[in-house]
Design an enzyme around this catalytic site. Structure first.
Site, PDB file in Angstrom:
ATOM      1  N   HIS A  73       0.837  -1.202   0.000  1.00  0.00           N
ATOM      2  CA  HIS A  73       0.000   0.000   0.000  1.00  0.00           C
ATOM      3  C   HIS A  73       0.865   1.242   0.000  1.00  0.00           C
ATOM      4  O   HIS A  73       2.036   1.193   0.397  1.00  0.00           O
ATOM      5  CB  HIS A  73      -0.935   0.016   1.208  1.00  0.00           C
ATOM      6  CG  HIS A  73      -0.223  -0.049   2.523  1.00  0.00           C
ATOM      7  ND1 HIS A  73       0.157  -1.245   3.110  1.00  0.00           N
ATOM      8  CD2 HIS A  73       0.214   0.926   3.360  1.00  0.00           C
ATOM      9  CE1 HIS A  73       0.755  -0.997   4.257  1.00  0.00           C
ATOM     10  NE2 HIS A  73       0.818   0.312   4.431  1.00  0.00           N
ATOM     11  N   CYS A 104       0.929  -0.641  16.879  1.00  0.00           N
ATOM     12  CA  CYS A 104       2.087  -1.189  16.188  1.00  0.00           C
ATOM     13  C   CYS A 104       2.863  -0.027  15.565  1.00  0.00           C
ATOM     14  O   CYS A 104       2.357   1.094  15.512  1.00  0.00           O
ATOM     15  CB  CYS A 104       1.677  -2.203  15.122  1.00  0.00           C
ATOM     16  SG  CYS A 104       0.657  -1.515  13.796  1.00  0.00           S
TER      17      CYS A 104
END
Length: 734
Positions: free
Chosen positions: A65, A245
């Site tokens: 992405h 994260c």
């Protein structure tokens, strides 16, 4: 806006054998659909993102992405590989590949696509349906959510890449399914007494249940839980979790989904706060208060961690939240049953990131905004000021006239090294006003306020508006950004607002105001203040020293202390004799409270608790280092005696420092920069006098309290006996 994915963006027989070839194949479909304008430019952006961190996920999934200027609208292409393609996942090649493209600046769209897709990928039925889809139209409908995954044929577990030995099911979701299959039949239906387990937990429902539980009578253990850690009163076990994260995208939301599903299977109420790249929405304090345990599944520091103090805590990496959520839930329940509690360390967030009361008035919010700017400015003050002070100590006060070390530096000359230190410190010092303005705006409007804030602060330096100009520039920048954010804009423009529109308009407006409207009056006021400080003598200087001393010691490092300190540091930007005296008085007064408490615990230790006597040992070092907060433990336990005594000593020290004409060029350092102080011996006398005053006062006040307590105790004992005697006589009188 077109649909996110259509049938022509799906390739169910992706033949690529590398991640680069897979991205090119799917990107070519985007170009053909008119979603990407430059194939090579877009692929370069995809490769740059892939170089930052692999985009492969456990369970046979790849999610390349990027955001790119070559993308016209948010787009997703899907490919299914029979052979499998390596995207860097730990469990092997990926057979499901999703290429996500978002326009440049379209952070919200980009993150929304990723987070939504990540949650779907935790659903075994969803991934199974994609692996068994027999037509591009059906795969596109599944990804869009137009067609329920449950209607798909059973997943063919063997469809995953042959290179992977394990079945292609998403970790966590498989565990939840296995747990459901092996559970007792009776456990598959919710018990009548626990209706809350049949629906997702919300902040409101958890808070309401907590109020109900508080009203119920505790008939189990003394800790309020049953033998398995379940709260008394029949309520389900409650857990709050935080997931995060490094990229704040896929794993963050996958862990959240995995924990939520496992919580539903285990019959617990579990509410998750995802701290992703798009920011985060705090859990309701009532939900946290009602929680019986906490799970941190994170690879970056949990923000506002101190909110969860006093709860049983399980602290693991984010992948553990994805792969073994049921174990984490069981572990936190065991800790609760044993009565274990954690004390998570507070995270050093800016003041505006901390919990705020909706009833806070403008004055309270203004103080928080200003303190945000000051808190970020102080490290620059300490670094730059101490480097300059060290340069003065080595090379004398004339070192500020040395030529640039970039053009003239002799390795064997002390003067060159002193010049180097001074010029480094001077560069750090030039950031004071821009950082102050930038982070005041940040406190008001978050990240969008940084650009106009720094621009306004730099203009304040350019027009000699100084410290006051920085304050005004920061407030103006925050206000302008907040005003722009209130304007409703069309959806296609939202993506470019934070990176183009808001910085452009806010910087232009703030620059106009600072250069042409408010800048010159502020500069004149700054010059008048500088001249006033320069001419301070006699009684006026002593009165200012008293005021500074009182402010430095009133809240022991709190807002008023910071205001006085910021005022003193601001004068160092254009140093003169008056501003150097102000800096000396502020630092001297700030050293008094901890040193006085340390001395008091030494001379009259019986008046203090054992913990206070231990704190007194550390207070010697803290006070000597000009860390006023060293007195906070004492003030917290006895504020009515400690704070007035500290203020009295601080006022004496501030007044004496001014009267003695002590000066200071370093904004920090305590006794370690005494050699750099004008009139150093008299400066130490001023500090010693203030410490003596505070010590005597706190000892006297605490001694009076102890004497009063001892005098009351015998009387109380006698009074306690009298009713007993009367009670023995009552039957006789009757």
């Amino acid at each position: 806006m077109s649909e996110l994915i259509t049938a022509d963006l799906v390739d169910l027989d992706l033949s690529a054998d590398t991640k680069e070839a897979a991205a090119r194949s799917l990107a070519e479909r985007m170009v053909a659909a008119g979603r990407v304008t430059d194939l090579e430019g877009f692929l370069a952006d995809v490769a740059a993102r892939e170089a930052q961190m692999p985009t492969g996920l456990d369970g046979g999934i790849g999610i390349p992405h990027c955001r790119s200027a070559h993308v016209t609208e948010p787009t997703l292409a899907f490919g299914r590989s029979a052979a499998g393609i390596d995207f860097g996942a730990a469990d092997g090649p990926a057979d499901l590949i999703f290429l996500i493209a978002a326009p440049a600046g379209g952070d919200a769209d980009h993150l929304s696509i990723l987070s939504t897709l990540a949650r779907h990928l935790m659903d075994e039925e969803f991934t199974g349906a994609l692996r068994s889809a027999d037509a591009p139209e059906r795969a596109a409908a599944l990804v869009r959510g137009d067609e329920p995954a449950a209607e798909a044929p059973a997943a063919d577990k063997s469809a995953k890449a042959p290179a992977a030995d394990e079945p292609a099911e998403a970790p966590g979701a498989g565990e939840a399914a296995a747990a459901a299959e092996t559970a007792e039949p009776a456990a598959t239906e919710p018990a009548p007494a626990e209706p809350a387990t049949t629906k997702p937990a919300t902040a409101e429902s958890v808070a309401d249940d907590a109020a109900t539980d508080d009203a119920a009578t505790d008939t189990t253990g003394s800790d309020g839980t049953g033998s398995d850690g379940t709260p008394s009163g029949g309520a389900p076990f409650r857990i709050v979790a935080v997931t995060s994260c490094p990229t704040g995208i896929a794993h963050t939301y996958m862990a959240a989904e995995s924990l939520t599903k496992a919580g539903e299977t285990a019959g617990v109420e579990l509410v998750v706060e995802t701290q992703g790249s798009a920011g985060f929405t705090r859990l309701d304090p009532a939900v946290i208060a009602a929680a019986d345990g906490v799970i941190f599944a994170h690879d970056v520091e949990v923000r506002d961690r101190d909110r969860f103090a006093g709860k049983p805590v399980v602290d693991v990496g984010v992948k553990a939240g994805i792969n073994r959520p049921a174990e984490l839930i069981a572990e936190v329940r065991e800790k609760a049953a044993r009565g274990e509690v954690g004390a998570p360390a507070a995270s050093p967030d800016a003041p505006m990131d901390r919990d705020a009361d909706e009833r806070d008035g403008f004055g309270t919010r203004l103080r928080k905004w200003l303190m945000t700017g000051v808190s970020y400015m102080v490290p620059f003050v300490a670094a730059g000021g101490l480097l300059m002070a060290l340069a003065f100590a080595i090379g004398g006060y004339e070192i500020n006239k040395a030529p640039s070390v970039a053009e003239h530096f002799v390795w064997t000359e002390t003067g060159s090294w002193a010049a180097l230190l001074f010029q480094i410190g001077n560069v750090a010092f030039t950031f004071l006003v821009p950082v102050l303005a930038g982070f005041i705006a940040y406190g008001m409007a978050d990240r969008p306020g940084l650009v106009p804030g720094f621009v306004g602060g730099s203009i304040a330096l350019t027009i000699n508006a100084g410290f006051l100009g920085g304050l005004i520039a920061g407030l103006l920048a925050g206000a302008v950004v907040m005003a722009i954010q209130r304007v409703k804009v069309p959806a296609p423009l939202r993506g470019i607002m934070p990176v183009v529109v808001i910085p452009l308009i806010s910087s232009a407006v703030v620059g106009f105001l600072m250069f042409l409207v408010v800048g010159k009056p502020i500069a004149s006021l700054q010059k008048a203040l500088t001249d006033w400080l320069s001419g301070l003598t006699g009684a006026n200087a002593i009165i200012l020293g008293v005021i500074l001393g009182l402010m430095m010691c009133f809240d022991l490092g709190g807002p008023l202390n910071k205001v006085a300190y910021a005022f003193a540091v601001g004068g160092l930007a254009n140093p003169n004799d008056g501003s150097l005296k102000v800096m000396a008085a502020a630092m001297a007064a700030g050293m008094v409270p901890p040193l006085a408490m340390a001395l008091a615990t030494t001379v009259r230790g019986k008046l203090f608790t054992k913990a206070e006597r231990e704190n007194g040992k550390a207070a010697w070092v803290l006070g000597a280092s000009f860390i006023t907060e060293g007195a906070i433990p004492f003030a917290a336990g006895d504020p009515l005696r400690v704070i007035p005594a500290s203020m009295a000593g601080g006022a004496v020290t501030g007044a004496l420092s001014m009267a003695f004409g002590c000066t200071l060029r370093a904004p920090h350092g305590g006794v370690f920069v005494v050699p750099l102080i004008g009139q150093p011996l008299l400066y130490l006398v001023a500090i010693a006098a203030g410490v003596a005053v505070s010590t005597v006062l706190v000892v006297v006040l605490k001694g009076l309290r102890k004497t009063g307590t001892e005098a009351v105790a015998p009387a109380a004992a006698e009074g306690a006996e009298q009713p007993a005697a009367e009670s023995r006589k009552e039957p006789v009188a009757a």
